[in-house]
Design a protein around this motif. Structure first.
Motif, PDB file in Angstrom:
ATOM      1  N   PHE A   1       0.835  -1.205   0.000  1.00  0.00           N
ATOM      2  CA  PHE A   1       0.000   0.000   0.000  1.00  0.00           C
ATOM      3  C   PHE A   1       0.871   1.257   0.000  1.00  0.00           C
ATOM      4  CE2 PHE A   1      -3.562  -2.638   1.744  1.00  0.00           C
ATOM      5  CZ  PHE A   1      -4.495  -2.311   0.771  1.00  0.00           C
ATOM      6  N   LEU A   2       1.910   1.264   0.817  1.00  0.00           N
ATOM      7  CA  LEU A   2       2.808   2.406   0.884  1.00  0.00           C
ATOM      8  C   LEU A   2       3.493   2.642  -0.459  1.00  0.00           C
ATOM      9  CD1 LEU A   2       4.159   4.606   2.610  1.00  0.00           C
ATOM     10  CD2 LEU A   2       5.900   2.917   3.226  1.00  0.00           C
ATOM     11  N   ALA A   3       3.981   1.583  -1.085  1.00  0.00           N
ATOM     12  CA  ALA A   3       4.650   1.711  -2.386  1.00  0.00           C
ATOM     13  C   ALA A   3       3.694   2.269  -3.443  1.00  0.00           C
ATOM     14  CB  ALA A   3       5.208   0.360  -2.834  1.00  0.00           C
ATOM     15  N   LEU A   4       2.456   1.783  -3.460  1.00  0.00           N
ATOM     16  CA  LEU A   4       1.484   2.280  -4.441  1.00  0.00           C
ATOM     17  C   LEU A   4       1.181   3.754  -4.202  1.00  0.00           C
ATOM     18  CD1 LEU A   4      -0.238   1.606  -6.875  1.00  0.00           C
ATOM     19  CD2 LEU A   4      -2.033   0.838  -5.324  1.00  0.00           C
ATOM     20  N   GLY A   5       1.003   4.145  -2.942  1.00  0.00           N
ATOM     21  CA  GLY A   5       0.743   5.547  -2.625  1.00  0.00           C
ATOM     22  C   GLY A   5       1.907   6.446  -3.007  1.00  0.00           C
ATOM     23  N   LEU A   6       3.127   6.029  -2.684  1.00  0.00           N
ATOM     24  CA  LEU A   6       4.310   6.823  -3.024  1.00  0.00           C
ATOM     25  C   LEU A   6       4.527   6.873  -4.536  1.00  0.00           C
ATOM     26  CD1 LEU A   6       6.771   5.698  -0.202  1.00  0.00           C
ATOM     27  CD2 LEU A   6       5.449   7.840  -0.355  1.00  0.00           C
ATOM     28  N   TRP A   7       4.237   5.773  -5.224  1.00  0.00           N
ATOM     29  CA  TRP A   7       4.348   5.748  -6.686  1.00  0.00           C
ATOM     30  C   TRP A   7       3.375   6.747  -7.312  1.00  0.00           C
ATOM     31  CZ3 TRP A   7       0.767   4.234 -10.447  1.00  0.00           C
ATOM     32  CH2 TRP A   7       1.279   4.189 -11.749  1.00  0.00           C
ATOM     33  N   MET A   8       2.140   6.803  -6.789  1.00  0.00           N
ATOM     34  CA  MET A   8       1.157   7.755  -7.316  1.00  0.00           C
ATOM     35  C   MET A   8       1.614   9.193  -7.083  1.00  0.00           C
ATOM     36  SD  MET A   8      -2.505   6.034  -6.341  1.00  0.00           S
ATOM     37  CE  MET A   8      -3.426   7.421  -7.018  1.00  0.00           C
ATOM     38  N   ILE A   9       2.171   9.473  -5.902  1.00  0.00           N
ATOM     39  CA  ILE A   9       2.665  10.825  -5.609  1.00  0.00           C
ATOM     40  C   ILE A   9       3.822  11.175  -6.539  1.00  0.00           C
ATOM     41  CG2 ILE A   9       3.858  12.239  -3.879  1.00  0.00           C
ATOM     42  CD1 ILE A   9       2.130  10.722  -1.749  1.00  0.00           C
ATOM     43  N   ALA A  10       4.749  10.245  -6.743  1.00  0.00           N
ATOM     44  CA  ALA A  10       5.880  10.478  -7.649  1.00  0.00           C
ATOM     45  C   ALA A  10       5.394  10.720  -9.068  1.00  0.00           C
ATOM     46  CB  ALA A  10       6.842   9.298  -7.600  1.00  0.00           C
ATOM     47  N   ASP A  11       4.393   9.985  -9.494  1.00  0.00           N
ATOM     48  CA  ASP A  11       3.818  10.151 -10.833  1.00  0.00           C
ATOM     49  C   ASP A  11       3.159  11.538 -10.952  1.00  0.00           C
ATOM     50  OD1 ASP A  11       3.117   9.285 -13.454  1.00  0.00           O
ATOM     51  OD2 ASP A  11       1.071   8.860 -12.737  1.00  0.00           O
TER      52      ASP A  11
ATOM     53  N   GLN B   1       3.958  14.186  -9.333  1.00  0.00           N
ATOM     54  CA  GLN B   1       5.031  15.184  -9.311  1.00  0.00           C
ATOM     55  C   GLN B   1       5.840  15.199 -10.614  1.00  0.00           C
ATOM     56  OE1 GLN B   1       5.808  17.559  -6.944  1.00  0.00           O
ATOM     57  NE2 GLN B   1       3.873  16.949  -6.029  1.00  0.00           N
ATOM     58  N   GLY B   2       5.604  14.213 -11.459  1.00  0.00           N
ATOM     59  CA  GLY B   2       6.349  14.136 -12.709  1.00  0.00           C
ATOM     60  C   GLY B   2       7.706  13.474 -12.576  1.00  0.00           C
ATOM     61  N   TRP B   3       7.955  12.797 -11.469  1.00  0.00           N
ATOM     62  CA  TRP B   3       9.236  12.155 -11.235  1.00  0.00           C
ATOM     63  C   TRP B   3       9.351  10.832 -11.989  1.00  0.00           C
ATOM     64  CZ3 TRP B   3       8.580  12.865  -5.294  1.00  0.00           C
ATOM     65  CH2 TRP B   3       8.748  14.209  -4.964  1.00  0.00           C
ATOM     66  N   ILE B   4       8.201  10.280 -12.400  1.00  0.00           N
ATOM     67  CA  ILE B   4       8.193   9.034 -13.162  1.00  0.00           C
ATOM     68  C   ILE B   4       7.879   9.378 -14.609  1.00  0.00           C
ATOM     69  CG2 ILE B   4       7.046   6.803 -13.470  1.00  0.00           C
ATOM     70  CD1 ILE B   4       6.457   6.829 -10.473  1.00  0.00           C
ATOM     71  N   GLY B   5       8.734   8.942 -15.498  1.00  0.00           N
ATOM     72  CA  GLY B   5       8.643   9.303 -16.912  1.00  0.00           C
ATOM     73  C   GLY B   5       7.528   8.654 -17.584  1.00  0.00           C
TER      74      GLY B   5
END
Length: 192
Positions: free
Chosen positions: A176-186, A188-192
């Motif tokens: 759950f934490l990884a999915l939440g952090l991945w969504m935040i990174a996405d 923010q534009g940190w994930i291409g």
């Protein structure tokens, strides 16, 4: 496929030690009839999680603003913390099959009601908001519930004594934490 597999994995792990899994074990030891219990769990979960995924999807469609996406991401992070808190059923309230309803109906009603506001239902709402496929989310979360609960029904007490529930809860929390952090990174534009 991402919605299906993500939903199944998150819910299967989140269900470990959850009150509905404890209910499955209780029903199995009380009635000793696995087939109607498993069928009741399946039907109750399909109904409950379809409504939850539909709600999440509807909310996401109406509120497609960045703040809402951050709220969904934050809900996954909150689910990570909530997953670490084990559930308990009240031992003072025994489950009895109404004379006319039988094991299937008792399981169906009990599971549907106990799942209301449960971690896995809240997760299904969030997954419905995250993914644009209500049916894949419903199928995935239902699959996850069955992966966690069928062994609980079939093996009951022996499973409760041998499976390290705390490790499974920590694993679910990390997902759950990884999915939440991945969504935040996405976002923010940190994930291409």
């Amino acid at each position: 496929m991402e919605a299906l597999f993500t939903s199944a994995a998150l819910v299967a792990l989140a269900e470990m030690g959850d009150k509905t899994q404890l209910l499955a074990m209780l029903l199995a030891t009380r009635f000793r009839r696995p087939a109607p219990i498993i069928l009741g769990i399946l039907v109750a979960t399909l109904a409950n999680h379809f409504l939850a995924a539909l709600l999440g999807h509807s909310i996401a469609g109406m509120l497609d603003q960045p703040w809402f996406r951050y709220a969904i991401a934050a809900s996954f992070v909150a689910m990570a913390a909530w997953t670490l808190i084990p559930d308990r059923l009240d031992a003072d309230e025994p489950i009895r099959a109404p004379s006319r309803a039988g094991v299937f109906a008792t399981t169906l009603i009990a599971f549907f009601l106990v799942e209301m506001g449960d971690k896995t239902q809240v997760a299904t709402i969030a997954l419905g908001a995250r993914f644009d496929n209500v049916f894949a989310v419903t199928a995935g979360t239902t699959l996850g519930m069955m992966i966690a609960n069928v062994p609980a029904v079939v093996f009951g007490e022996a499973l409760a004594k041998t499976v390290p529930m705390r490790a499974l809860q920590v694993g679910a929390a990390l997902l759950f934490l990884a999915l939440g952090l991945w969504m935040i990174a996405d976002l923010q534009g940190w994930i291409g």
